[in-house]
Design a protein around this motif. Sequence first.
Motif, mmCIF file in Angstrom:
data_model
loop_
_atom_site.group_PDB
_atom_site.id
_atom_site.type_symbol
_atom_site.label_atom_id
_atom_site.label_comp_id
_atom_site.label_asym_id
_atom_site.label_seq_id
_atom_site.Cartn_x
_atom_site.Cartn_y
_atom_site.Cartn_z
ATOM 1 N N ILE A 322 -29.655 -25.455 -25.708
ATOM 2 C CA ILE A 322 -28.735 -26.237 -26.538
ATOM 3 C C ILE A 322 -29.081 -27.718 -26.471
ATOM 4 N N MET A 323 -29.371 -28.195 -25.278
ATOM 5 C CA MET A 323 -29.697 -29.607 -25.100
ATOM 6 C C MET A 323 -31.004 -29.965 -25.804
ATOM 7 N N ASN A 329 -36.583 -33.263 -25.686
ATOM 8 C CA ASN A 329 -36.794 -33.307 -24.237
ATOM 9 C C ASN A 329 -36.253 -34.579 -23.603
ATOM 10 N N ASN A 330 -35.635 -35.434 -24.398
ATOM 11 C CA ASN A 330 -35.118 -36.704 -23.890
ATOM 12 C C ASN A 330 -33.692 -36.510 -23.395
ATOM 13 N N PHE A 331 -33.560 -35.810 -22.267
ATOM 14 C CA PHE A 331 -32.228 -35.526 -21.747
ATOM 15 C C PHE A 331 -31.502 -36.800 -21.330
ATOM 16 N N ALA A 332 -32.257 -37.834 -21.005
ATOM 17 C CA ALA A 332 -31.625 -39.091 -20.586
ATOM 18 C C ALA A 332 -30.815 -39.722 -21.715
ATOM 19 N N SER A 333 -31.103 -39.320 -22.959
ATOM 20 C CA SER A 333 -30.380 -39.898 -24.096
ATOM 21 C C SER A 333 -29.047 -39.208 -24.350
ATOM 22 N N ILE A 334 -28.771 -38.125 -23.614
ATOM 23 C CA ILE A 334 -27.501 -37.422 -23.811
ATOM 24 C C ILE A 334 -26.364 -38.307 -23.306
ATOM 25 N N SER A 652 -31.399 -25.531 -12.757
ATOM 26 C CA SER A 652 -32.079 -26.214 -13.856
ATOM 27 C C SER A 652 -32.655 -27.562 -13.452
ATOM 28 N N LYS A 653 -32.867 -27.776 -12.148
ATOM 29 C CA LYS A 653 -33.269 -29.111 -11.709
ATOM 30 C C LYS A 653 -34.602 -29.541 -12.303
ATOM 31 N N GLU A 654 -35.457 -28.559 -12.646
ATOM 32 C CA GLU A 654 -36.733 -28.955 -13.251
ATOM 33 C C GLU A 654 -36.536 -29.558 -14.635
ATOM 34 N N HIS A 655 -35.365 -29.360 -15.202
ATOM 35 C CA HIS A 655 -35.048 -29.935 -16.514
ATOM 36 C C HIS A 655 -34.165 -31.177 -16.390
ATOM 37 N N ALA A 656 -33.981 -31.640 -15.173
ATOM 38 C CA ALA A 656 -33.142 -32.833 -14.929
ATOM 39 C C ALA A 656 -31.749 -32.651 -15.531
ATOM 40 N N LEU A 657 -31.209 -31.457 -15.400
ATOM 41 C CA LEU A 657 -29.890 -31.159 -15.944
ATOM 42 C C LEU A 657 -28.832 -31.803 -15.065
ATOM 43 N N MET A 658 -28.101 -32.749 -15.610
ATOM 44 C CA MET A 658 -27.135 -33.509 -14.823
ATOM 45 C C MET A 658 -25.738 -32.927 -14.986
ATOM 46 N N LEU A 659 -24.925 -33.095 -13.941
ATOM 47 C CA LEU A 659 -23.575 -32.567 -13.960
ATOM 48 C C LEU A 659 -22.768 -33.106 -15.126
ATOM 49 N N ALA A 660 -22.954 -34.389 -15.443
ATOM 50 C CA ALA A 660 -22.178 -34.986 -16.529
ATOM 51 C C ALA A 660 -22.484 -34.359 -17.878
ATOM 52 N N HIS A 661 -23.604 -33.633 -17.981
ATOM 53 C CA HIS A 661 -23.954 -32.971 -19.235
ATOM 54 C C HIS A 661 -23.446 -31.535 -19.258
#
Length: 663
Positions: A322-323, A329-334, A652-661
Amino acid sequence: MPYSHHSHSGQFCRHAAGTLEDVVREAIRQGFEVYGLTEHVPRYRLADLYPEEEGMSLDALATQFDAFLTEAHRLKAQYAGDITLLVGLETEFIMEEDVAHLETLLSKCQGRIEYLVGSVHHANAIPIDFDVATFGKALDSFDLSPTSGGDGDQKRMEALLCSYFDAQYEVLRHFHPEFGDYGAAWEKLERNVKYATNYGALFELNAAALRKGWEASYPGEDVAQLILKHGGRFALSDDSHGPHAVGLNYDRMARLDSPHISATMNFGKPLTPEQTAAYLRTLPAIRERCGRVHALAKEDKLEYFTYHPEKEADVAAFCVDIMKRDFGNNFASIPPHGRWRHLDAGRLRVEPLISKWKASASPPDDKEVTRRLLDLFLVSVLLDAGAGNSWTYHESESDLKFSRSEGLGVASINMFEEGFFSSDSQNPHRVDAEGLSRITPEQTASAMQVSSGNPMVGLEGRSSLLVNLADALRANPTYFGSSARPGNILDFLESESKPERPTRKVHIFSLWSALIEGLAPIWPKTRTSLGGVSLGDVWPCDALKSTAVAEGDELVPFHKLTGWITYSLVEPIQKVLGWKIEGIEHMTGLPEYRNGGLLVDLGVLQLKPGALPSSFYPDASSGIPKLPPSHPAIVEWRAMTVIELYEVRITSKEHALMLAHLQ
């Protein structure tokens, strides 16, 4: 004689005696089960050395501390079969730059330091616990102005205590150490106690006071009662300075007529209901109590659900897909999860509103902009309860229709712009107690477009919540100011913050405690209470009842609405003011149906066959039960949701999945 968390040896501390191994062997001989090995951190100015350290270089101090860590870990491994040894340090705060030095030391020694004993031994850079003469020198260093009035000695003592507690507060805010009738000084002390309790610190009962000639251990009884009042917990320490002082005066402490010492010396004695109630309102309590439920799930000991951790990878993959769909791949922009997202549903509304303020004839400064946004976001979150499946909101300006959280969000920002929550027609874009107290259910229904053809669930509850909010704002001027605005919480946070050029830094615990205490009056009186304290979003869990020892042990706190408000208020503080919010990692995921539903839909949690009677299935064909929020199955589900958000994040740490997301 189970434990002590604070000790020294002559091998690494020149005002102590014996080797570190001598201390450990004596602790084993006396039957200690857990013993903390701590040493003073190095000092960084020759002027700060104690008299017995005269002639030592600063490099020698640093080398000595490193040698302590090496020896402590050697002993920890060697004697693991006889005793549990913990390796920590005792802090020093003499000058502001000591904070940076300690941060560097902790980073360098990451993994070697297991806990901190938070201590302050100086005032105005002069030791206050070395001897009487040096204490007198520290006291005299607080010069009083001719206009200060009153008793000079008392004023100096108050000034010293205020300085001491401010230094202690800096240690608490920066490092969260695990242990650790002057009006102004008492206020600062109470501030420190509340702050430390909120992050789960233990307060040291130090037997060394008896060795030094005191009649009781420290802290004194008045301070101990203050700690108990705010739900603080104690830990014993002998503060030994050699094998001769291991366990010294524990027997005398046990004979003292002091409730807090008796409770701590009697290691099996549970907390009082009042202490438990205070603890259950803290952030650490959410994760700890939900963790208990999760631990039972691993043993298949839940009442209603079975746990399938092998399915967590499916949840993680679903979230990542979904992300990636929406952000590449720019998860930091979420963007962070907060009410701002709902207020901007379908189109931007918040930024244009800020631009409108900035373009006005008398534009507000950034602080007032932030206050207005905090006003808006807090009242909008409080209105964000389930509206039902039938209700929709039509925005005439955009000709868009919204439902559920997005509809409530869009309705609330339009109500805010119309001055619905303000008592001041000249300042419509604000929320205040007087304006809230005037709101009626009929006005709320009209503003939210509720009718017989567009029904909303919980309309009366929303209106009464706004009135309760008015009462809470008036009752807590410390947080909401004399004008009783939610946005005035910013001024409280500023008083709790620290300048960090070019901005400020404040800890999440300051915001959390302000919300959990300041908004306490809004909760229905029918909610769970303990020790005379209404707890809000805290519920009994059947799965914990079999292991409960004391009253309240079966309760699980969620504080979902407070968490939702906290996440929502952090964003404008960061975005508009640029303040740094420390400690976000202590927040938890929100235990609500969307997150929990994902775990059920993808098989991580499965309802046990026959766990619920057929009366809870109004539509037998759907297989979906209908339960009230207080039902123990819902409590289990929510507790598992809190911990599983962490488990999915780790998966999902390899995807830098953050709790806030993952809210």
